[in-house]
Write an enzyme that holds these catalytic residues in place. Structure first.
Site, PDB file in Angstrom:
ATOM      1  N   GLY A  13      24.756   7.717   2.174  1.00  0.00           N
ATOM      2  CA  GLY A  13      25.000   8.092   3.565  1.00  0.00           C
ATOM      3  C   GLY A  13      26.200   7.378   4.117  1.00  0.00           C
ATOM      4  O   GLY A  13      26.773   6.497   3.468  1.00  0.00           O
ATOM      5  N   ASP A 130      15.996  -2.845  19.024  1.00  0.00           N
ATOM      6  CA  ASP A 130      16.557  -1.501  18.828  1.00  0.00           C
ATOM      7  C   ASP A 130      15.651  -0.674  17.925  1.00  0.00           C
ATOM      8  O   ASP A 130      16.106  -0.026  16.994  1.00  0.00           O
ATOM      9  CB  ASP A 130      17.970  -1.616  18.261  1.00  0.00           C
ATOM     10  CG  ASP A 130      18.774  -0.333  18.443  1.00  0.00           C
ATOM     11  OD1 ASP A 130      18.372   0.515  19.282  1.00  0.00           O
ATOM     12  OD2 ASP A 130      19.796  -0.179  17.756  1.00  0.00           O
ATOM     13  N   ASP A 148      18.376  -2.236  10.078  1.00  0.00           N
ATOM     14  CA  ASP A 148      19.357  -2.328  11.144  1.00  0.00           C
ATOM     15  C   ASP A 148      18.997  -3.391  12.185  1.00  0.00           C
ATOM     16  O   ASP A 148      18.380  -3.103  13.210  1.00  0.00           O
ATOM     17  CB  ASP A 148      19.528  -0.962  11.837  1.00  0.00           C
ATOM     18  CG  ASP A 148      20.913  -0.852  12.447  1.00  0.00           C
ATOM     19  OD1 ASP A 148      21.452  -1.903  12.847  1.00  0.00           O
ATOM     20  OD2 ASP A 148      21.453   0.256  12.524  1.00  0.00           O
TER      21      ASP A 148
HETATM   22  P1  AMP Z   1      23.845   3.016   8.037  1.00  0.00           P
HETATM   23  O1  AMP Z   1      25.267   2.609   7.883  1.00  0.00           O
HETATM   24  O2  AMP Z   1      22.899   1.865   7.973  1.00  0.00           O
HETATM   25  O3  AMP Z   1      23.620   3.919   9.223  1.00  0.00           O
HETATM   26  O4  AMP Z   1      23.492   3.894   6.752  1.00  0.00           O
HETATM   27  C1  AMP Z   1      23.990   5.175   6.535  1.00  0.00           C
HETATM   28  C2  AMP Z   1      22.969   5.992   5.775  1.00  0.00           C
HETATM   29  O5  AMP Z   1      22.776   5.475   4.449  1.00  0.00           O
HETATM   30  C3  AMP Z   1      21.592   5.968   6.394  1.00  0.00           C
HETATM   31  O6  AMP Z   1      21.475   6.930   7.365  1.00  0.00           O
HETATM   32  C4  AMP Z   1      20.680   6.217   5.183  1.00  0.00           C
HETATM   33  O7  AMP Z   1      20.583   7.587   4.907  1.00  0.00           O
HETATM   34  C5  AMP Z   1      21.416   5.564   4.052  1.00  0.00           C
HETATM   35  N1  AMP Z   1      20.917   4.199   3.822  1.00  0.00           N
HETATM   36  C6  AMP Z   1      21.271   3.078   4.483  1.00  0.00           C
HETATM   37  N2  AMP Z   1      20.650   1.998   3.993  1.00  0.00           N
HETATM   38  C7  AMP Z   1      19.861   2.438   2.993  1.00  0.00           C
HETATM   39  C8  AMP Z   1      18.921   1.799   2.100  1.00  0.00           C
HETATM   40  N3  AMP Z   1      18.727   0.498   2.149  1.00  0.00           N
HETATM   41  N4  AMP Z   1      18.287   2.565   1.191  1.00  0.00           N
HETATM   42  C9  AMP Z   1      18.497   3.895   1.152  1.00  0.00           C
HETATM   43  N5  AMP Z   1      19.333   4.568   1.969  1.00  0.00           N
HETATM   44  C10 AMP Z   1      20.023   3.848   2.876  1.00  0.00           C
END
Ligand code: AMP
Length: 273
Positions: A13, A130, A148
């Site tokens: 993501g 949050d 987060d």
């Molecule tokens: P973020 O930058 O934390 O918003 O992450 C972007 C996307 O990556 C999220 O919306 C999830 O789909 C995926 N993602 C983030 N962290 C994880 C994790 N620890 N395990 C699996 N998918 C993750």
């Protein structure tokens, strides 16, 4: 540890400051991790250096089955890499969008896991601040993982009056700019319970931010008739204007609506179990 020690898969993501990759360590045993790459330039540009530093400091010291582990971090000239626990079933938010809302059984199991994780955080004097579906991930067995920690603080912090978080989940004391405590997470748990069962947060107002603020400050809560009496009772007890009157997390875990659906195998098992 450096970025070449991992075998990369396509990105899982894209976040605000970079991408998240599922990686496997090249050395035995081949650990699977989620590697979050953040661009230093974007962090500096958005002036969130302090926020990211705090997120790392806080998350690295937490160990709980329903709190996403941060194993460590490293950096190169341009990027910061966070080594995170891989959440196999991805975002809870995606599930909520897919199904519209959850059954009471599934909602109850998630709220039980949330209350468990929040009790742990508060015992470490960490306020998340949050809590919302977008910040929750699911492990391979469907178990909830709080992720987060960008807005979290060690209580009492000097930023307690700062307005942050998503509007729909803000408690009255934050909307009104008053001091806040760990009880903001109790409020958010009430909002989450409502949203899981009903499909949208309780104080959402399509007339804009001001209208939502007003509804929050006056606790203008209307619970649809499809919600069971037990779930309604829990929601009302968490969404109390006075932070001190919000149900303690230990009582959330003992609440009839939670006990009724708890899996006999383990309280930390997935919501589908
Ligand atoms: P973020 O930058 O934390 O918003 O992450 C972007 C996307 O990556 C999220 O919306 C999830 O789909 C995926 N993602 C983030 N962290 C994880 C994790 N620890 N395990 C699996 N998918 C993750």
């Amino acid at each position: 540890m450096a970025s070449h020690r991992f075998r990369y898969r396509p990105p899982l993501g894209k976040g605000k400051f970079g991408r998240v990759y599922m990686v496997r360590t090249k050395c035995e045993p081949h650990y699977i991790l989620a590697l979050k790459c953040l661009y230093k330039s974007e962090i500096v540009q958005s002036r969130v250096e302090k926020q990211i530093r705090r997120e790392i400091e806080i998350q690295q010291n937490l160990r709980h089955p329903h709190v996403l582990r941060l194993y460590g971090y490293f950096h190169d000239e341009k990027r910061i890499f966070l080594m995170l626990e891989f959440a196999g079933k991805g975002e809870l938010y995606r599930q909520l969008t897919k199904y519209g809302c959850f059954t009471e059984k599934r909602s109850s199991r998630y709220i039980d896991q949330m209350a468990d994780a929040l009790s742990y955080l508060h015992s470490k004097h960490v306020i998340h601040r949050d809590i919302k579906p977008e910040n929750l991930l699911l492990g391979i067995n469907g178990e909830l993982k709080i992720a987060d920690f960008g807005w979290s603080v060690h209580a009492p912090g000097n930023r307690r009056k700062t307005l942050c978080g998503t509007l729909d989940y803000l408690p009255p004391e934050m909307v009104e700019g008053r001091d806040h405590s760990e009880k903001v997470d109790h409020w958010a748990l009430g909002v989450l319970t409502y949203e899981f069962i009903c499909g949208s947060p309780p104080f959402e107002d399509l007339n804009g931010h001001k209208a939502t603020y007003k509804r929050i400050a006056s606790v203008d809560l209307k619970i649809p008739s499809k919600v069971s009496a037990e779930a309604r009772d829990l929601i009302v007890k968490l969404l109390q204007y006075d932070p001190e009157r919000r149900l303690p997390l230990s009582d959330v875990r003992r609440h009839p609506w939670i006990v009724k659906y708890r899996s006999k195998v383990s309280s930390t098992s997935g919501a589908h179990a």
